[in-house]
Design an enzyme around this catalytic site. Structure first.
Site, mmCIF file in Angstrom:
data_model
loop_
_atom_site.group_PDB
_atom_site.id
_atom_site.type_symbol
_atom_site.label_atom_id
_atom_site.label_comp_id
_atom_site.label_asym_id
_atom_site.label_seq_id
_atom_site.Cartn_x
_atom_site.Cartn_y
_atom_site.Cartn_z
ATOM 1 N N HIS A 36 -9.965 2.956 11.068
ATOM 2 C CA HIS A 36 -8.965 1.961 10.676
ATOM 3 C C HIS A 36 -8.646 0.983 11.802
ATOM 4 O O HIS A 36 -8.378 -0.199 11.536
ATOM 5 C CB HIS A 36 -7.698 2.664 10.177
ATOM 6 C CG HIS A 36 -7.886 3.370 8.869
ATOM 7 N ND1 HIS A 36 -8.029 4.738 8.781
ATOM 8 C CD2 HIS A 36 -7.984 2.891 7.609
ATOM 9 C CE1 HIS A 36 -8.193 5.071 7.514
ATOM 10 N NE2 HIS A 36 -8.173 3.975 6.778
ATOM 11 N N GLU A 68 -4.683 4.722 0.958
ATOM 12 C CA GLU A 68 -4.094 5.787 1.776
ATOM 13 C C GLU A 68 -3.062 5.253 2.747
ATOM 14 O O GLU A 68 -2.281 6.021 3.320
ATOM 15 C CB GLU A 68 -5.178 6.569 2.521
ATOM 16 C CG GLU A 68 -5.824 5.855 3.672
ATOM 17 C CD GLU A 68 -6.989 4.985 3.252
ATOM 18 O OE1 GLU A 68 -7.793 4.621 4.123
ATOM 19 O OE2 GLU A 68 -7.104 4.662 2.055
ATOM 20 N N ASP A 97 -11.071 -3.236 2.165
ATOM 21 C CA ASP A 97 -11.306 -1.826 2.499
ATOM 22 C C ASP A 97 -11.371 -1.032 1.201
ATOM 23 O O ASP A 97 -10.429 -0.344 0.815
ATOM 24 C CB ASP A 97 -10.180 -1.317 3.410
ATOM 25 C CG ASP A 97 -10.362 0.156 3.773
ATOM 26 O OD1 ASP A 97 -11.488 0.652 3.674
ATOM 27 O OD2 ASP A 97 -9.353 0.790 4.148
ATOM 28 N N ASP A 111 -4.988 -5.484 -10.058
ATOM 29 C CA ASP A 111 -6.406 -5.705 -9.826
ATOM 30 C C ASP A 111 -6.583 -6.800 -8.780
ATOM 31 O O ASP A 111 -6.125 -7.936 -8.958
ATOM 32 C CB ASP A 111 -7.067 -6.109 -11.139
ATOM 33 C CG ASP A 111 -8.568 -6.309 -11.011
ATOM 34 O OD1 ASP A 111 -9.095 -6.081 -9.911
ATOM 35 O OD2 ASP A 111 -9.197 -6.689 -12.014
#
Length: 730
Positions: free
Chosen positions: A421, A445, A540, A509
């Site tokens: 990251h 996450e 990502d 979206d």
């Protein structure tokens, strides 16, 4: 008075004569055959008293044949009787031996209870089966038990169901809509526990447990009860099972399932049990692990006994492709990283599933693992103690790894979190002169947002994630990924990253978001409806080589790629993770599984990005170096990309929010790391030059410094970056 001699007297007379002839001296014996009467004539000539007398014996051929057949029949009957007698004795001996084993089990087992029979799950239809067996009495077995399925419960349930069906039929009107029928059929299809039962494919679960109570491991009754309970809790059907108590100790059991089999063997002296469970149904076996641990991982009764430790592995067996309609290897999580790297390994001292769930879009798995090849379980246990040891003072170095997988593919790990990251965030952020607005596509996450929030220039970070389920599950099971406590003391910051006033989460979206706000249709919006552009956009999400329709759209859709360009400010930076790094010997991306990566690079060049670079990070814990693409809209950004490590370090010290003790909040990235990203690898140079339309700069004259002039027409050229990095693009 004259009487006729009786037959008895005749025979007596003949016998007397024969005896006298037998004891008289015999001179000569001659056998004469008379063909006229078809009789045998025996002439005995003697010089004794009987000389001159002749004796004739007439033998009927029918009698001779009858005698012969009688002897043959008697011999045949005697042989049959002997054979039957031998077989009967053998069966009797085996039966007696089995009874001795059964009696021995009653006398030697501490518990005199009979082993429990298998039972059918109420409501589950069990087809008729046949059973064949053979017992082989051996010295090493002290007991033997055979138990078969008790179908009485199934019969009672079936009778009750039939009665209920009759009652329902009588009470109902007999009419039902087609919609109801379709709904019922769909429910039955979803709840069918035998789906895939007859396919040549299955799941195999292998389990080893140590530090188990020896008394438990030597008790057939307790082990059988545990096996039956495990089968019931797993919604399987145990047709029969067979157990042997071994000499001197130990138990081996094998159970025949409707779905396949379960078997185990115990070593009571060592406190070890090994088990395997194989099923060819559709039910998952991983959820049975807590039951196996509870039922078979029985801790010894003594106070100083260690806790049981369980090692396990899970493998897919058989053949699916070609037998399972529409089967796609890439869409089965168990056929991906999850199955190969996590479940398939039997070497993890700790392998604990924290969550396995399905969201509206994908499957989410989080595992906690400790690999015995790289870590020691004793060090981890020591880190949990408060004894002042190095391990207890630095527990973060000895904790089990934590792995996040989406659709079976590794997305992030505890020990690869910072390298991955930080590598996709800080090179772009530090290259931009003043990044204030940042967009993140994916990154559910939360770790990408966490790294962006460390920059003091930031005013707003917007994360567009379509799957809210991933965000919520990560919040619960991966709290470290969303932990911003190291910078929480700064104004506007918070302990939880998404509570930071600079962070915004949009559950929608991403393609629609960028197309609506920055695509060709956005020109019809009023000035008040326009979304502000971003200084940095970080994508990502899916890998470019994923066999998924959405992945193809993300990397090759013309409208979406154009909207990304339109979403950036004039000196904006685009960052995209583009999957596994190339290797020497690979074919060109356009002819390989990474053709989406090649397509995207060409599209970014055609749109107008001035400088495109590829760099690798090898510490992401993905099993291979990972690649990031970075594209600049301005030529000036390229100059900042090639700054020295010292210049980068100085910029980081000014921008990165420090921790409470004044240290940097970065765990991995620094000026030296940035230096390693500036030069693309030789592998990417090679595959770039393997394109069908070979670029001009790929000639040996240019690549190996034989020529001084170079003409580069593309914004992406690893040849140019590797050999002429100090030249400024025009």
């Amino acid at each position: 008075m004259c009487r006729r001699p009786t037959i008895l007297r005749r025979l007596s007379s003949r016998a007397t004569q024969g005896i006298a002839a037998f004891f008289s001296p015999v001179k000569k014996e001659e056998l004469v055959c008379s063909s006229n009467h078809k009789t045998l004539k025996l002439k005995k000539k003697s010089d004794s008293y009987h000389e001159g007398h002749h004796y004739t014996i007439f033998v009927n051929p029918v009698i001779l044949v009858g005698v012969f057949l009688s002897f043959v029949s008697i011999a045949f009957c005697a042989g049959c009787f002997a054979r039957i007698s031998m077989i009967s004795n053998s069966v009797s001996q085996r039966t007696s031996s089995s009874r001795q084993h059964l009696n021995l089990s009653v006398t030697k087992d501490l518990s005199v209870k009979q082993l429990p029979p298998p039972t059918v799950i109420p409501g589950k239809e069990v087809p008729p089966t046949t059973y064949t067996f053979e017992h082989f009495p051996v010295e090493g077995s002290r007991t033997s038990h055979d138990l078969h399925l008790d179908r009485s419960l199934d019969d009672e349930h079936e009778r009750g169901s039939m009665q209920h069906a009759r009652t329902s039929t009588e009470d109902s009107s007999g009419d039902s809509s087609d919609d109801d029928d379709d709904s019922n059929d769909e429910d039955e299809e979803k709840s069918d526990p035998t789906e895939g039962l007859h396919l040549p494919a299955g799941q195999h679960l292998l389990v080893d447990i140590k530090n188990v109570d020896p008394v438990f491991l030597n008790s057939e009754v307790r082990l059988a009860e545990a096996m039956i309970k495990l089968v019931d809790e797993s919604k399987l059907t145990l047709l029969s099972y067979h157990c042997h108590g071994l000499v001197p100790v130990g138990v081996s059991c094998a159970g025949v399932l409707l779905e396949s089999h379960v078997a185990f063997h115990t070593w009571p002296t060592e406190g070890v049990i090994s088990m395997d469970l194989f099923t060819c149904g559709s039910g998952k076996l991983i959820p049975t692990l807590p039951s196996i641990q509870q039922l078979f991982g029985v801790k010894a009764a003594n106070d100083d006994a260690d806790d049981p430790i369980m090692l396990w592995s899970h493998k897919l067996r058989g053949f699916r492709k070609g037998f399972v309609p529409g089967y796609n290897f890439d869409l089965n999580p168990l056929d991906s990283d999850l199955g190969a790297d996590i479940l398939g390994s039997h070497d993890f001292d700790i392998k604990k599933p924290l969550v396995s769930a399905e969201t509206d879009y994908q499957t989410v798995d989080v595992y906690e693992v400790l690999d015995s090849a790289t870590s020691r379980l004793s060090d981890y246990y020591k880190s949990l103690e408060d004894d002042g040891s190095y391990e207890s003072l630095h527990p973060e170095f000895f904790a089990p790894d934590k792995v996040l997988l989406l659709d079976g593919r590794v997305q992030s790990t505890r020990y690869g979190d910072a390298p991955y990251h930080e590598s996709i965030v800080h090179p772009a952020m530090i290259t931009h002169p003043n990044p204030k607005r940042v967009a993140v596509i994916g990154g559910g996450e939360g770790a990408t947002v966490r790294e962006i929030l460390k920059h003091s220039t930031l005013e707003k970070v917007v994360m567009i994630e379509i799957d809210e389920g991933v965000v919520n599950l990560s919040t619960k099971h991966l709290p470290e990924w969303q932990d911003c406590s190291s910078i929480a003391h700064h104004d506007g910051c918070a302990e939880w990253c998404f509570d930071d006033e600079r962070a915004e989460l949009r559950v929608e979206d991403a393609l629609a978001y960028f197309n609506d706000n920055f695509g060709s249709s956005s020109r019809f919006k009023s000035s008040t409806e326009h979304e502000a552009r971003f200084d940095v956009v970080i994508m990502d999400c899916l890998d470019p080589n994923d066999d998924h329709p959405f992945a193809t759209v993300l990397y090759t859709d013309d409208g979406y790629i154009n909207s990304l360009y339109g979403a950036l400010t004039d000196d904006g930076v685009l960052v995209v993770q583009v999957g596994e790094a190339a290797e020497i010997g690979n074919a060109a991306d356009e002819n390989d599984s990474f053709k989406n990566r090649s397509t995207m690079m060409k599209m970014l060049d055609a749109i107008g990005f001035k400088s495109i670079h590829i760099y690798e990070e090898s510490h992401c814990e993905f099993g291979a170096p990972w690649t990031t693409l970075i594209a600049f809209k301005s030529v000036e950004a390229r100059k900042r990309w090639y700054r020295s490590p010292a210049a980068v370090e100085l910029d980081l010290s000014r921008r990165i929010l420090p921790t409470k003790d004044g240290k940097t909040s970065l765990r991995y990235f620094d000026g030296a790391t940035m230096k390693s990203y500036q030069m693309p690898s030789r592998a990417f140079e090679d595959i770039y030059c393997l394109q069908q339309d070979k670029p001009e700069e790929c000639s040996d004259k240019v690549r190996f410094g034989l020529g001084k002039e170079i003409n580069v027409s593309s914004a992406y050229s690893p040849v140019f970056e590797r050999h002429f990095a100090d030249v400024t693009l025009s």
